[in-house]
Design a protein around this motif. Structure first.
Motif, mmCIF file in Angstrom:
data_model
loop_
_atom_site.group_PDB
_atom_site.id
_atom_site.type_symbol
_atom_site.label_atom_id
_atom_site.label_comp_id
_atom_site.label_asym_id
_atom_site.label_seq_id
_atom_site.Cartn_x
_atom_site.Cartn_y
_atom_site.Cartn_z
ATOM 1 N N UNK A 247 -45.386 -37.905 -23.976
ATOM 2 C CA UNK A 247 -45.623 -37.684 -25.492
ATOM 3 C C UNK A 247 -44.946 -39.362 -25.974
ATOM 4 N N UNK A 248 -45.475 -40.123 -27.001
ATOM 5 C CA UNK A 248 -45.198 -40.483 -27.866
ATOM 6 C C UNK A 248 -44.710 -39.940 -29.125
ATOM 7 N N UNK A 249 -43.714 -40.542 -29.265
ATOM 8 C CA UNK A 249 -42.093 -40.233 -30.108
ATOM 9 C C UNK A 249 -42.098 -40.988 -31.432
ATOM 10 N N UNK A 250 -42.217 -40.384 -31.948
ATOM 11 C CA UNK A 250 -41.797 -41.778 -33.990
ATOM 12 C C UNK A 250 -40.737 -40.795 -34.012
ATOM 13 N N UNK A 251 -40.124 -42.098 -34.551
ATOM 14 C CA UNK A 251 -38.829 -41.284 -35.766
ATOM 15 C C UNK A 251 -38.737 -42.005 -37.059
ATOM 16 N N UNK A 252 -39.051 -41.537 -38.020
ATOM 17 C CA UNK A 252 -40.322 -42.138 -39.477
ATOM 18 C C UNK A 252 -39.311 -41.780 -40.666
ATOM 19 N N UNK A 253 -39.688 -42.296 -41.687
ATOM 20 C CA UNK A 253 -39.543 -41.788 -42.235
ATOM 21 C C UNK A 253 -40.172 -41.408 -43.644
ATOM 22 N N UNK B 208 -56.501 -30.834 -28.559
ATOM 23 C CA UNK B 208 -56.126 -29.884 -27.597
ATOM 24 C C UNK B 208 -54.591 -30.554 -27.418
ATOM 25 N N UNK B 209 -54.277 -31.510 -28.402
ATOM 26 C CA UNK B 209 -53.010 -32.781 -28.308
ATOM 27 C C UNK B 209 -51.924 -30.948 -29.009
ATOM 28 N N UNK B 210 -50.371 -31.500 -28.014
ATOM 29 C CA UNK B 210 -49.732 -30.955 -28.737
ATOM 30 C C UNK B 210 -48.695 -31.727 -29.814
ATOM 31 N N UNK B 211 -48.255 -30.768 -30.594
ATOM 32 C CA UNK B 211 -47.576 -32.287 -31.464
ATOM 33 C C UNK B 211 -46.548 -31.636 -32.140
ATOM 34 N N UNK B 212 -45.208 -31.719 -32.676
ATOM 35 C CA UNK B 212 -44.485 -30.875 -32.862
ATOM 36 C C UNK B 212 -43.379 -31.952 -34.466
ATOM 37 N N UNK C 177 -38.619 -37.171 -37.082
ATOM 38 C CA UNK C 177 -39.880 -37.170 -35.789
ATOM 39 C C UNK C 177 -40.821 -36.771 -35.888
ATOM 40 N N UNK C 178 -41.640 -37.317 -35.314
ATOM 41 C CA UNK C 178 -43.038 -36.419 -34.400
ATOM 42 C C UNK C 178 -43.222 -37.091 -33.162
#
Lengths: 458, 458
Positions: free
Chosen positions: A338-344, A367-371, A382-383
């Motif tokens: 995963x790549x994890x983002x912490x954005x506002x 086909x990506x899984x994203x949340x 968070x993404x």
């Protein structure tokens, strides 16, 4: 042995470790960057020790990496080759709890959980709380201005910090162990160190303001039709019950699908909903507390603002509800890298942000899984994006998508995790050239030889 | 006409005033320092104008005094001979209210009351409030990190400020009109400008976070036996009704005696009490709000924590209760010349501070009239001392007594009014040499030619 190590050993003896004496844990932080052995590890016992280390390193222009609990996600505490690691792990202990002033003074290396327990034993509450509480240190929390789940009630670490002691790059000790909510006597230099990620000074002592302990925390999962309804609900609860809301976490549709279909949790509700909220509130003593909470949620259900809701009747229920929010800790077991983002993102642009992300993921990586999930009351989401066969180019493309999106909406590339080493290349996306120049001027003034956490933040 | 004035007129035309064109109001602030006419008065309309002014003055090494609402009590905005006054009075207006994000963006010269009204019209509340609300400006509030009566609920101006635009000494415009509660992307330079009293830059725009509007404010006067009981009461109310307490002002015995025997107000209670509290709380909609408030106070009365109490039943009652707290505004009519202190003391040393003051006043100036009152929940007290035939030596002796007392107890010589020019000689009483050196380094970095509010703070 180099000159600087000789000088450090002469001054500090066995507090200086080299080679195989350096534990593996001090080679890395929680960022996932590959471990690197520092040139030496120093374990000071006192502020005076820290001052000695910095004075010697300053004289030798020796770069230092500062280490607390090593839980940072931005790569700030992972040594670079040639750096000396300065770990505050021995400078631990709560030195004073002043119940009348509702303040606590602790050494910087004290684990957050120890600070929290000390506050609780005095009948008070520490407003700083985050997942890494068992390992992270209060000094690290201040240095990174840590956030967490209860920021909407108690603020970021900045708001909880009343006083600091710190050692500047040349070894000067600055001390303002202020216990007062109001002190307008000159520039508040502590504000400059808070959130500077160890690049402007080494924090050695912290004074925190404490809060009265909640009398009874209620927990619920609530489904709402869209993010706008979530915001209306947030503002209404804050108005009708000011100061009671502790947690207001949003989990968008894709998040709940991953939680159930991939991580194997049972569906939270019969129907699908665009946004599921995890809500906690201090509603006061039982039984009035749970009655007030249920009646509050019923009102919003009858108004149609809440589409569905379940209220925890036990600690087991509470754990079950939190399990959804905590599924990201399990993703490693089920998902590709995963790549994890912490954005506002400003709250009035949040829906736009999510829609834009969905559209682009559909087009570019179907086909990506994203949340998408997070502390929306504070505008922080968070993404996480997981794609099969992730390589550097793909990673960069996804980062570009998310960071462009965030900066285009007036958001920030780091809401709470900080910049460290990993996000440094992207800082200019959310900061203008004059801002960066001002930051560099501060760094130049406080650390002219650039020995403190070099290459982090700037 | 000097070179710098010529250059300013060439760039800004009629926005530059000189000689008799300068209104008398721009000669002084509310500190009582004698009026001085500035060399010129500049009335910029835009941030670009401010940038032009600073660039020219920087080139000419021309000192500037920055003026907002001129309500400051520390002498920061009163011109010194030879200074050019830069008044933000034309840069006024609320530019945006974002109800979803609960933020407001305003030009720095906007009067606080205009900001408050704009928030209220949007169904929200501005957390910054103080007596001078009609004249003070939001830019001045940020520059001085203003406090006020509701700090215990909404915090100092710092906590309410999410974003800033400012012009640095050389004319550079830095802008971070951040609307988010969380933004850990690099150093938060806005924190450096907040509370720097115009010595590090000129604030031109402000983004404030807003709060939901209180649904029903209740007011009471309560008598307690001593300050320790007041603190217990404070913590209990904060625990049982988190987020509801708005005002918690203490007035010690001497204050109430002056209010009744000198200012002519009727006694608040039949008996004398050591501490009288003015309490306000947002208890929610009527009639439940007033019932909950009365029942809360009854409980503490039955426990003996409150010795006596009256609850406001009307706006007239409320005004009558506030009249006690506001008697200091009337002292000029009844008392000889006063010295006023705005200090803070850690709450666990507060009783000691008051007892020490009483003992010393009795010994040294038995005929002095003195009162102690203030925002104790924030550790902030005001001390006013009136003595017949006050001269400079006497003034200095009283100042020495109070400042020594405060610094000996770990307090601060300025809780909320700032240092300005008047308290500059005393700054070293509550700040150590390394702290002052660090402050000077920041000043040197941001304003190397020392043109911004010179001689203020440092």
């Amino acid at each position: 042995m180099s000159n600087v190590i000789e000088a450090l050993v002469a001054a500090l003896g066995s507090k200086v470790r080299t080679g195989a004496e350096i534990p593996i844990r001090n080679h890395a932080d929680a960022s996932g960057l590959p471990p690197v052995s520092p040139k030496a590890l120093i374990l000071p016992d006192t502020t005076e020790d820290v001052s000695t280390v910095l004075r010697i390193c300053h004289d030798h222009e020796q770069p230092i990496v500062i280490q607390g609990g090593l839980t940072g996600l931005a790569g700030g505490a992972r040594p670079e080759a040639g750096e000396i690691a300065l770990s505050l792990e021995r400078m631990t202990g709560v030195e004073e709890i002043d119940a009348a002033s509702a303040t606590l003074t602790a050494l910087a290396g004290t684990p957050l959980v120890v600070v929290q327990q000390a506050a609780e034993e005095a009948g008070l509450l520490c407003g700083v709380d985050l997942g890494a509480r068992g390992s992270c240190t209060i000094g690290g929390n201040v240095a990174t201005n840590a956030g967490g789940n209860q920021v909407l009630r108690y603020g970021m670490t900045r708001r909880n910090t009343l006083g600091l002691e710190a050692v500047l790059a040349d070894g000067t000790v600055v001390r303002s162990l202020n216990k007062m909510l109001k002190n307008n006597a000159g520039y508040d230099w502590t504000q400059l160190l808070i959130g500077s990620e160890g690049t402007l000074g080494v924090i050695t002592r912290v004074v925190l303001g404490l809060y009265p302990k909640p009398l009874g925390v209620q927990t619920a999962l609530c489904a709402v039709g869209n993010f706008e309804d979530a915001l209306i609900l947030l503002r209404q609860i804050q108005q009708v019950h000011p100061g009671r809301l502790l947690v207001f976490e949003a989990m968008w549709r894709e998040f709940m699908i991953v939680a159930t279909e991939i991580c194997g949790l049972p569906p939270a509700f019969e129907a699908d909903h665009d946004v599921t909220l995890l809500i906690e509130a201090d509603m006061g003593e039982e039984p009035a507390g749970s009655e007030a909470f249920s009646s509050l949620l019923s009102t919003y259900y009858e108004q149609g603002l809440i589409r569905d809701a379940v209220v925890a009747q036990s600690q087991a229920d509470r754990n079950r509800f939190w399990a959804y929010r905590e599924t990201p800790y399990e993703y490693g077991r089920f998902l590709p890298e995963e790549i994890r983002f912490d954005v506002s993102v400003p709250l009035n642009r949040m829906t736009e942000a999510v829609e834009h992300l969905r559209r682009n993921m559909r087009v570019h990586w179907p086909d990506a899984v994203y949340v998408v999930f997070g502390h929306v009351a504070d505008s922080n989401i968070h993404i996480n994006v997981a794609i099969d066969k992730m390589d550097e180019d793909l990673k960069k493309a996804v980062q570009k998508l998310v960071y462009d999106l965030v900066s285009g909406l007036g958001g920030s590339i780091s809401a709470e995790h900080g910049i460290g080493r990993i996000k440094r290349p992207y800082l200019s996306l959310t900061r203008t050239a004059p801002e960066l120049e001002l930051m560099r001027a501060m760094k130049q003034t406080l650390d002219p030889k650039g020995i403190l956490n070099p290459g982090r933040v700037l």
